[in-house]
Design a protein around this motif. Structure first.
Motif, mmCIF file in Angstrom:
data_model
loop_
_atom_site.group_PDB
_atom_site.id
_atom_site.type_symbol
_atom_site.label_atom_id
_atom_site.label_comp_id
_atom_site.label_asym_id
_atom_site.label_seq_id
_atom_site.Cartn_x
_atom_site.Cartn_y
_atom_site.Cartn_z
ATOM 1 N N ARG A 163 7.261 -16.167 4.514
ATOM 2 C CA ARG A 163 6.878 -15.541 5.464
ATOM 3 C C ARG A 163 6.654 -13.828 5.673
ATOM 4 N NH1 ARG A 163 6.647 -18.189 10.967
ATOM 5 N NH2 ARG A 163 9.040 -17.663 11.564
ATOM 6 N N PRO A 216 -3.860 -10.196 7.858
ATOM 7 C CA PRO A 216 -3.356 -11.250 6.417
ATOM 8 C C PRO A 216 -3.203 -10.478 5.044
ATOM 9 C CG PRO A 216 -4.569 -12.521 7.627
ATOM 10 C CD PRO A 216 -4.759 -10.884 8.325
ATOM 11 N N ARG A 228 6.214 -7.304 4.453
ATOM 12 C CA ARG A 228 4.992 -8.414 5.525
ATOM 13 C C ARG A 228 5.824 -9.312 6.412
ATOM 14 N NH1 ARG A 228 4.419 -10.854 1.061
ATOM 15 N NH2 ARG A 228 6.200 -12.765 1.446
ATOM 16 N N ASN A 279 4.456 -13.861 7.851
ATOM 17 C CA ASN A 279 2.928 -13.554 6.048
ATOM 18 C C ASN A 279 2.140 -12.320 7.273
ATOM 19 O OD1 ASN A 279 3.511 -16.001 5.537
ATOM 20 N ND2 ASN A 279 3.022 -17.271 7.366
#
Ligand code: ADP
Ligand code: ZN
Ligand code: ZN
Length: 665
Positions: free
Chosen positions: A382, A579, A615, A618
């Motif tokens: 993630r 995202p 990141r 996620n």
């Protein structure tokens, strides 16, 4: 002609993410209601807000405005200076006023409730304890503080144990004698209970209110009401207590003012130290910022004469400062990360039944698990980060998002069964020391072993009771603890922080080393600090050896000035997460384009870039830095820019925020 009754409106700050106030009709409202909580219809339900104004007119047509549901007169109004403080934070941090107030109020009060009354048994007056005679430097500091008749910011600079707290307490004593209230801010650490104890022992007849995250909801609301009513004499708490309403406030103290926990990293991204300085200025009262290693911002102010420097150059209780030695690890092969010199020093302490502490600011067994056959590494799926190997409970764990996994039996890439831990954390060090010193009683203190306050207190008690010979600790152990038999501190793995991307990293490392070094030799036993490094010539380490904060600070300030970093400039960071990285970066590019016509020549707009931890959970994260040497110009620019950004049509899944005076990069 029918005479119309004059109408009355209230302007209400509501906890909604909109930078505006909301008008309601309230025909029985008077100016005395400003600062009261009010229940109002909002959307399909009701909300609780704060009345910030009562007016005879509204910008909106009166017939469109709804009447309030109820003005809550069961609590005294929040005073004008409290409202002004929230307004300042709203403007300065570009955060909606209603949300600032919602944050500043304890949860119960924010929801329109009141805590249940609690009977307080009147206490018999107690004799105040006898006080030690002050050292001349302490005396001078107390006199300077207590004689300040208007806003003055003092920097109280002194190593741990130099008697800073004693100075705060004397100044507060003088304050209480004048019937005023004191506010003392401390970092978010498990240390508050000790200080609370010290303060209430010193002032047995004073009403001391504690305000930190460990205080339960009802008690927090009661504490707030006690200070609002002027019943409390001293508020002692972490950053959020800077918002406590104190009608007779006469002095603010910010202890360990350099501590990173004064800056909140989400929601209202305020610096409690900076807000405290604003508040002192607003009220025309003195503020004391205390530290052994002041933030460079504060030190710079003192150098420029804006703050008054008060120095406590020696320890209050006779104890020589520890001897600091640099161990050059380029010349030798380390054994489990330990140099021969450190191993020898540890054995000596063990033989003398004294305590040692090995400081390694990295928890877990190893920062990553790797496959030597194919190059696989344990990454978090993630985050753009590695999963840390925890052998104590046989898990892989991401320290950024908390994701956990079992340790694979074989390499997920190639099936190789021989996976290697790479690098070293506190658990691995613990194992190595246990093997080397089988007779030693070893305690590891980090966020894993001290995961709850109860466990943490138990560990502290064990150390104090002399139940440990060797401590292995992260920065958790660096702060404020006094372990009588601790005479050796070994520092391993600190070099990384010298070259980190964040320009404040050396400042934090220096503070940590001074703090952790200060743990040794606090009583009649002399202390020693050994720092293992591959960069023995680094000015930072030299300054630690010499106990020379000023040399370190001058050196750093020169670098900062050359690079144009704070405190020689002011910054704000626009961050976006989505995202896909492209979404975040596209938004930041658009924001930059919108900023260009607004940005005067004195505002520098940098390029959007991925964040260092690109990141997290996620979400891809990007940031855009804005910088200026002119703070009012930056403030004006940010206000205009935010107004534009709020109108942007962004994809639902994109989130962004502005961080004024960011502390992390
Ligand atoms: P700091 O806050 O700078 O770490 P403290 O105020 O906690 O320092 O003082 C360190 C220790 O020295 C404490 O135990 C305190 O009670 C003691 N102390 C402080 N000032 C004096 C003094 N003037 N005489 C004797 N002991 C003192
Ligand atoms: Zn492999
Ligand atoms: Zn993660």
């Amino acid at each position: 002609m029918e005479v119309r009754k004059p109408m009355t409106f209230v302007r209400v700050a509501l906890d909604v993410p909109l930078p505006r106030l909301f008008d309601y009709r309230a025909d029985d409202a008077t100016a005395a209601d400003i600062g009261l909580r009010v229940q109002v219809p909002f959307g399909t339900g009701t909300k609780c807000g704060v009345i910030v104004d009562v007016t005879a007119s509204s910008d909106q047509p009166a017939e469109k405005l709804k009447p309030v549901a109820a003005i809550l007169r069961d609590m005294p109004p929040l005073p004008p200076d409290w409202l002004a403080l929230c307004e300042f934070c709203s403007r300065y941090y570009q955060h909606p006023l209603g949300q600032v107030m919602a944050f500043a109020l304890p949860p119960l009060l924010r929801k329109g409730k009141l805590p249940r009354e609690k009977k307080i048994n009147p206490r018999a007056a107690v004799d105040t304890p006898a006080l030690p005679a002050l050292l001349p430097e302490q005396q001078a500091a107390v006199e300077a503080i207590t004689s300040a008749q208007s806003f003055t910011a003092f920097l109280l600079h002194g190593v741990t144990g130099s008697g800073k707290t004693e100075v705060y307490l004397r100044a507060i004593d003088a304050l209480l004698a004048q019937g005023k209230q004191g506010l003392m801010l401390v970092p978010e650490i498990a240390l508050t209970p000790q200080l609370e104890q010290r303060v209430s022992n010193r002032f047995p007849n004073a009403h001391v209110v504690a305000a930190h995250s460990g205080v339960a909801d009802a008690a927090r609301a009661r504490g707030f009401l006690d200070t609002l009513a002027g019943r409390a004499d001293i508020v002692l708490g972490t950053r959020l207590s800077v918002f406590m309403p104190l009608p007779r406030l006469g002095l603010i103290v910010v202890d360990e003012e350099h501590d990173a926990s004064f800056k909140q990293q989400e929601g209202l991204r305020y610096s409690a130290r900076d807000v405290a300085v604003f508040r002192a200025k607003q009220l025309g009262i003195p503020i004391v910022l205390g530290s052994a290693t002041p933030s460079l911002e504060t030190f710079h102010h003192a150098q420029a004469g804006r703050y008054r420097l008060l120095e406590l150059p020696r320890r209050a209780v006779a104890a020589a400062p520890p001897t600091v030695r640099i161990i050059d690890t380029r010349k030798e092969k380390l054994q489990d990360g330990l140099s021969a010199a450190l191993i020898a020093a540890l054995s000596e302490r063990l033989a003398r039944r004294e305590q040692s502490l090995v400081f390694l600011n990295r928890r877990g067994y190893a920062p990553v698990l790797v496959c030597p056959a194919c190059g696989w590494v344990s990454r978090c799926r993630r985050c753009a980060a590695n999963m840390v190997l925890h052998l104590a409970d046989r898990r892989l764990r991401c320290h950024h998002c908390g994701l956990e996994a079992a340790i694979p039996r074989a390499c997920p890439g190639c099936g190789n069964q021989d996976l290697h831990p790479f690098g070293r954390g506190t658990q691995r060090l613990e194992a190595a020391l246990a093997e080397r010193f089988p007779a030693a009683r070893i305690l590891r203190i980090d966020r894993d072993s001290a995961s709850t306050p109860a466990k943490w207190q138990a560990l502290l008690a064990a150390i104090h009771a002399g139940e440990a010979d060797m401590l292995i600790g992260t920065q958790m152990l660096a702060k404020g603890h006094d372990f009588p038999r601790l005479t050796l501190v070994g520092v391993v793995g600190a070099d990384e922080a010298l070259f980190a991307a964040d320009f404040r990293s050396p400042e934090r490392l220096f503070a940590q080393l001074m703090q952790v070094g200060g743990r040794s030799g606090r009583h009649n036993l002399p202390g020693e600090v050994l720092i293992q490094t591959e960069y023995p010539a680094q000015p930072l380490y030299r300054a630690v050896v010499e106990h020379d904060y000023a040399a370190f600070a001058r050196n750093q300030l020169n670098d900062r000035q050359a690079a144009g970093f704070p405190p020689f400039s002011y910054q704000a960071m626009l961050r976006a997460e989505a995202p896909e990285m492209a979404q975040a970066i596209d938004f930041l590019h658009a924001a930059r384009a919108a900023a260009e016509p607004l940005a005067a020549a004195v505002i520098a707009l940098y390029d959007p870039v991925p964040m260092r931890l690109a990141r997290l959970k996620n979400l891809e994260r990007g940031q855009l830095l804005v910088e200026s040497q002119n703070r009012p110009a930056l403030q004006a620019f940010l206000a205009a820019w935010m107004a534009l950004l709020r109108e942007f049509k962004t994809p639902r899944e994109l989130r962004w925020h502005l961080d004024v005076d960011p502390a992390e990069y």
